[in-house]
Design a protein around this motif. Structure first.
Motif, PDB file in Angstrom:
ATOM      1  N   ARG A 198       0.832  -1.188   0.000  1.00 51.70           N
ATOM      2  CA  ARG A 198       0.000   0.000   0.000  1.00 51.70           C
ATOM      3  C   ARG A 198       0.875   1.250   0.000  1.00 51.70           C
ATOM      4  NH1 ARG A 198      -4.411  -0.241   4.619  1.00 51.70           N
ATOM      5  NH2 ARG A 198      -4.961   1.678   3.478  1.00 51.70           N
ATOM      6  N   ASN A 199       0.284   2.341  -0.454  1.00 51.06           N
ATOM      7  CA  ASN A 199       0.981   3.611  -0.436  1.00 51.06           C
ATOM      8  C   ASN A 199       1.001   4.155   0.995  1.00 51.06           C
ATOM      9  OD1 ASN A 199       2.143   6.060  -1.027  1.00 51.06           O
ATOM     10  ND2 ASN A 199       0.302   6.941  -1.968  1.00 51.06           N
ATOM     11  N   ARG A 200       2.188   4.251   1.580  1.00 55.77           N
ATOM     12  CA  ARG A 200       2.316   4.707   2.966  1.00 55.77           C
ATOM     13  C   ARG A 200       2.573   6.211   3.055  1.00 55.77           C
ATOM     14  NH1 ARG A 200       2.559   0.327   6.197  1.00 55.77           N
ATOM     15  NH2 ARG A 200       3.120  -1.675   5.229  1.00 55.77           N
ATOM     16  N   ARG A 201       2.586   6.885   1.945  1.00 57.51           N
ATOM     17  CA  ARG A 201       2.766   8.333   1.940  1.00 57.51           C
ATOM     18  C   ARG A 201       1.648   8.984   1.125  1.00 57.51           C
ATOM     19  NH1 ARG A 201       8.804   9.411   0.033  1.00 57.51           N
ATOM     20  NH2 ARG A 201       8.091   7.917  -1.568  1.00 57.51           N
ATOM     21  N   PRO A 202       0.446   8.992   1.672  1.00 59.81           N
ATOM     22  CA  PRO A 202      -0.665   9.589   0.918  1.00 59.81           C
ATOM     23  C   PRO A 202      -0.457  11.087   0.734  1.00 59.81           C
ATOM     24  CG  PRO A 202      -1.337   9.154   3.166  1.00 59.81           C
ATOM     25  CD  PRO A 202       0.028   8.544   3.005  1.00 59.81           C
ATOM     26  N   ALA A 203      -0.960  11.591  -0.373  1.00 63.01           N
ATOM     27  CA  ALA A 203      -0.831  13.012  -0.663  1.00 63.01           C
ATOM     28  C   ALA A 203      -1.738  13.828   0.249  1.00 63.01           C
ATOM     29  CB  ALA A 203      -1.181  13.282  -2.128  1.00 63.01           C
ATOM     30  N   PRO A 204      -1.262  14.979   0.729  1.00 58.05           N
ATOM     31  CA  PRO A 204      -2.106  15.810   1.602  1.00 58.05           C
ATOM     32  C   PRO A 204      -3.253  16.447   0.826  1.00 58.05           C
ATOM     33  CG  PRO A 204      -0.062  16.952   1.080  1.00 58.05           C
ATOM     34  CD  PRO A 204       0.069  15.575   0.517  1.00 58.05           C
ATOM     35  N   HIS A 205      -4.337  16.717   1.537  1.00 59.02           N
ATOM     36  CA  HIS A 205      -5.492  17.381   0.954  1.00 59.02           C
ATOM     37  C   HIS A 205      -5.384  18.879   1.216  1.00 59.02           C
ATOM     38  CE1 HIS A 205      -6.805  13.330   0.507  1.00 59.02           C
ATOM     39  NE2 HIS A 205      -8.045  13.644   0.167  1.00 59.02           N
ATOM     40  N   HIS A 206      -5.904  19.675   0.281  1.00 57.72           N
ATOM     41  CA  HIS A 206      -5.807  21.123   0.375  1.00 57.72           C
ATOM     42  C   HIS A 206      -7.200  21.731   0.271  1.00 57.72           C
ATOM     43  CE1 HIS A 206      -1.386  21.018  -0.148  1.00 57.72           C
ATOM     44  NE2 HIS A 206      -1.632  20.049  -1.008  1.00 57.72           N
ATOM     45  N   ASP A 207      -7.400  22.810   1.033  1.00 51.91           N
ATOM     46  CA  ASP A 207      -8.662  23.538   0.965  1.00 51.91           C
ATOM     47  C   ASP A 207      -8.720  24.372  -0.311  1.00 51.91           C
ATOM     48  OD1 ASP A 207      -9.381  22.500   3.423  1.00 51.91           O
ATOM     49  OD2 ASP A 207      -8.517  24.182   4.548  1.00 51.91           O
ATOM     50  N   VAL A 208      -9.924  24.764  -0.659  1.00 49.67           N
ATOM     51  CA  VAL A 208     -10.157  25.542  -1.863  1.00 49.67           C
ATOM     52  C   VAL A 208     -10.568  26.958  -1.459  1.00 49.67           C
ATOM     53  CG1 VAL A 208     -11.446  25.706  -4.036  1.00 49.67           C
ATOM     54  CG2 VAL A 208     -10.923  23.467  -3.044  1.00 49.67           C
ATOM     55  N   GLY A 209     -10.000  27.947  -2.120  1.00 49.21           N
ATOM     56  CA  GLY A 209     -10.421  29.321  -1.889  1.00 49.21           C
ATOM     57  C   GLY A 209      -9.273  30.234  -1.543  1.00 49.21           C
ATOM     58  N   LYS A 210      -9.605  31.483  -1.328  1.00 47.65           N
ATOM     59  CA  LYS A 210      -8.627  32.500  -1.002  1.00 47.65           C
ATOM     60  C   LYS A 210      -8.075  32.277   0.404  1.00 47.65           C
ATOM     61  CE  LYS A 210      -8.575  35.406  -4.554  1.00 47.65           C
ATOM     62  NZ  LYS A 210      -7.348  35.804  -5.266  1.00 47.65           N
ATOM     63  N   THR A 211      -6.801  32.591   0.554  1.00 48.76           N
ATOM     64  CA  THR A 211      -6.157  32.500   1.861  1.00 48.76           C
ATOM     65  C   THR A 211      -5.955  33.861   2.500  1.00 48.76           C
ATOM     66  OG1 THR A 211      -3.963  32.549   0.816  1.00 48.76           O
ATOM     67  CG2 THR A 211      -4.952  30.393   1.222  1.00 48.76           C
ATOM     68  N   VAL A 212      -6.127  34.931   1.737  1.00 44.42           N
ATOM     69  CA  VAL A 212      -5.976  36.290   2.249  1.00 44.42           C
ATOM     70  C   VAL A 212      -7.294  37.021   2.034  1.00 44.42           C
ATOM     71  CG1 VAL A 212      -4.749  38.479   2.035  1.00 44.42           C
ATOM     72  CG2 VAL A 212      -3.508  36.325   1.798  1.00 44.42           C
ATOM     73  N   LYS A 213      -7.857  37.532   3.111  1.00 42.64           N
ATOM     74  CA  LYS A 213      -9.099  38.280   3.036  1.00 42.64           C
ATOM     75  C   LYS A 213      -8.835  39.708   3.481  1.00 42.64           C
ATOM     76  CE  LYS A 213     -12.131  34.310   3.806  1.00 42.64           C
ATOM     77  NZ  LYS A 213     -13.244  33.745   4.617  1.00 42.64           N
ATOM     78  N   ARG A 214      -9.369  40.649   2.745  1.00 46.51           N
ATOM     79  CA  ARG A 214      -9.150  42.055   3.014  1.00 46.51           C
ATOM     80  C   ARG A 214     -10.427  42.664   3.563  1.00 46.51           C
ATOM     81  NH1 ARG A 214      -6.725  45.043  -1.924  1.00 46.51           N
ATOM     82  NH2 ARG A 214      -8.648  44.210  -2.820  1.00 46.51           N
ATOM     83  N   GLU A 215     -10.264  43.550   4.551  1.00 47.19           N
ATOM     84  CA  GLU A 215     -11.414  44.234   5.112  1.00 47.19           C
ATOM     85  C   GLU A 215     -12.049  45.150   4.065  1.00 47.19           C
ATOM     86  OE1 GLU A 215     -12.441  43.323   7.878  1.00 47.19           O
ATOM     87  OE2 GLU A 215     -10.713  42.315   8.749  1.00 47.19           O
ATOM     88  N   LEU A 216     -13.358  45.324   4.193  1.00 43.66           N
ATOM     89  CA  LEU A 216     -14.093  46.104   3.214  1.00 43.66           C
ATOM     90  C   LEU A 216     -14.332  47.540   3.653  1.00 43.66           C
ATOM     91  CD1 LEU A 216     -16.760  43.492   2.057  1.00 43.66           C
ATOM     92  CD2 LEU A 216     -14.571  44.050   1.008  1.00 43.66           C
ATOM     93  N   THR A 217     -14.073  47.876   4.923  1.00 40.66           N
ATOM     94  CA  THR A 217     -14.286  49.229   5.410  1.00 40.66           C
ATOM     95  C   THR A 217     -12.989  49.777   5.977  1.00 40.66           C
ATOM     96  OG1 THR A 217     -14.955  48.479   7.611  1.00 40.66           O
ATOM     97  CG2 THR A 217     -16.687  48.698   5.958  1.00 40.66           C
TER      98      THR A 217
END
Length: 474
Positions: A446-465
């Motif tokens: 078996r593969n003992r080094r599975p690939a990591p999972h990654h989240d989807v979307g922006k990692t930097v959020k900017r304030e709107l005001t």
């Protein structure tokens, strides 16, 4: 025509050698993979299927190894592509188009740097957000109706990237390379850059004000702009106004008389009526892209154009098209040139369809974004070779296809005869050496080094005001 054939026969071998020199690791496999894309019969259905092409003399293992671990000097390839002959409009002006298209990867949780890409559904007014890799393309447009464009740059948008900042950097870099290559000199007309409604054209006009460019973009039909401030009357006290009356695009009662109105007869849309208003600007606020601006917000004036046609292809109901250009004091000739150049922006959609449906850009199930960037630039180099081979290709049409006049072959028909052109071109790649494939993973383990999972979307959020922004900065 003879001079074009001679020029293409001289430029194409030089570009192929320069492209090979840009490959700094697994060069032979990457070069033959690009030739396989150009010479294989029919559309590219899979990445491994290219290893069966006669132009790819190595095995499928070398193909995957080259895409995953090869190296490509992208900056050098950019300069090589920008030095190629570029199309120009009738007045000798360069017209560039910027647009974003997505490589959708909804079923790849182990692929990093994926974003939610806006995709239109099959039904009208239906859209979806699907995970994938968005890519920003910059291309030079040709005059007249055609399916050819000259791809000059491509950048993948990452989770921490701002689309406006990336586009501004792309345009600045492309214009700088065009000047260095001699495509633009002092005294030449400014480069026209056209874009669709998804771009902040006023922000780009402010950031790129020091470049010899004119920016033309479509704006939404519900926008509200401001007219120039009225002259100050004598004897009136108080602070002078910074903006004039409102100009609501969806309220004709707020429209003053246009400065210019032109009527043009077209073969595709019937009568096209273009009305223009000078020195219109949006009222900016300290939000979103202007939240980091210090001091008073600028007044960015330009020319507003309303284009109305009689009919659209497919018997669709025509709606007015609103355009905003960063240049003021336009003449009727400039207004006509602008909206006609904007219609040429849709030729870039043919290039995207060529990349995805024929060259197989989104077919490979590539995990890493760097390998995806490498594969993307290989197809950019392949498309550049097709463009150089336009005058060398013969019309190898199918029996059910109509004959094409000389010089009017589509990219797919040029690719159909590229194998014959390649036979007369030098081949920088060396012959493969005999090798034995690796053992791979032992059966039953078996593969003992599975690939990591990654989240989807922006990692930097900017304030709107501004209040939230100052609190976070403090």
């Amino acid at each position: 025509m003879a001079s074009e054939v001679e020029d293409a026969a001289a430029v194409l071998p030089v570009f192929r050698r320069e492209f090979y020199d840009c490959l700094t690791a697994r060069a032979d496999a990457l070069f033959e993979l690009t030739d396989a894309v150009l010479c294989t019969e029919g559309p590219v259905r899979s990445l491994v299927g290219l290893s069966l092409a006669p132009e790819h003399r190595r095995g499928h293992g070398a193909l995957y190894d080259a895409v995953s671990h090869g190296r490509l000097d992208v900056d050098r390839l950019r300069r090589a592509v920008d030095r190629l002959p570029l199309p120009r409009m009738a007045d000798g002006r360069l017209v560039l188009a910027v647009d974003v298209t997505s490589w959708l990867r909804p079923d790849a949780p182990t692929s990093s740097d994926r974003l939610f890409c806006h995709v239109y559904g099959r039904a009208r007014s239906q859209s979806q957000l699907i995970p994938g890799w968005p890519y920003s393309f910059v291309a030079a447009l040709e005059p007249g109706r055609t399916s050819w464009t000259a791809i000059l740059d491509v950048v993948r948008l990452g989770p921490a990237d701002d689309a406006t900042a990336v586009t501004a950097g792309q345009i600045r870099a492309v214009v700088g390379r065009l000047v260095a290559a001699g495509h633009w000199c002092d005294g030449d007309p400014d480069v026209l850059v056209v874009m669709d409604a998804g771009y902040d054209v006023t922000r780009l006009a402010y950031v790129l004000a020091d470049l010899p460019v004119e920016l033309l973009g479509r704006i939404r039909c519900d926008r509200v702009l401001r007219l120039p401030k009225p002259p100050r009357r004598p004897g009136v006290n108080g602070r002078p106004p910074k903006h004039g009356p409102e100009f609501a695009l969806d309220k004709p009662a707020t429209w003053p008389e246009p400065q210019h109105t032109t009527v043009t007869e077209t073969t595709r849309y019937g009568t096209a009526t273009a009305a223009s208003w000078d020195r219109l600007h949006p009222r900016l606020t300290h939000r979103t892209s202007w939240i980091d601006h210090l001091g008073d917000l600028p007044v960015i004036e330009g020319t507003l154009i309303r284009l109305q046609v009689d009919h659209l292809p497919g018997d669709r109901t025509p709606k007015p098209l609103w355009l905003w250009c960063s240049t003021t004091g336009a003449t009727p000739t400039q207004v006509d040139r602008w909206w006609q150049a904007f219609l040429r922006r849709f030729d870039l959609e043919h290039t995207f369809r060529m990349f995805k449906q024929t060259l197989g850009w989104t077919r490979p199930k590539i995990r890493g974004p760097r390998a995806a960037d490498r594969w993307t630039w290989l197809l950019v180099a392949a498309h550049a070779q097709l463009r150089l081979a336009r005058s060398l290709a013969r019309d190898l049409r199918r029996p059910w296809e109509k004959p094409a006049p000389p010089g009017r072959l589509t990219p797919a028909r040029v690719r159909r005869g590229f194998r014959n052109i390649r036979a007369a071109m030098p081949l920088p790649a060396s012959a493969p050496k005999p090798a034995r494939p690796g053992p791979g993973r032992p059966p039953g383990t078996r593969n003992r080094r599975p690939a990591p999972h990654h989240d989807v979307g922006k990692t930097v959020k900017r304030e709107l005001t501004m209040t939230a922004h100052e609190q976070r900065e403090g």
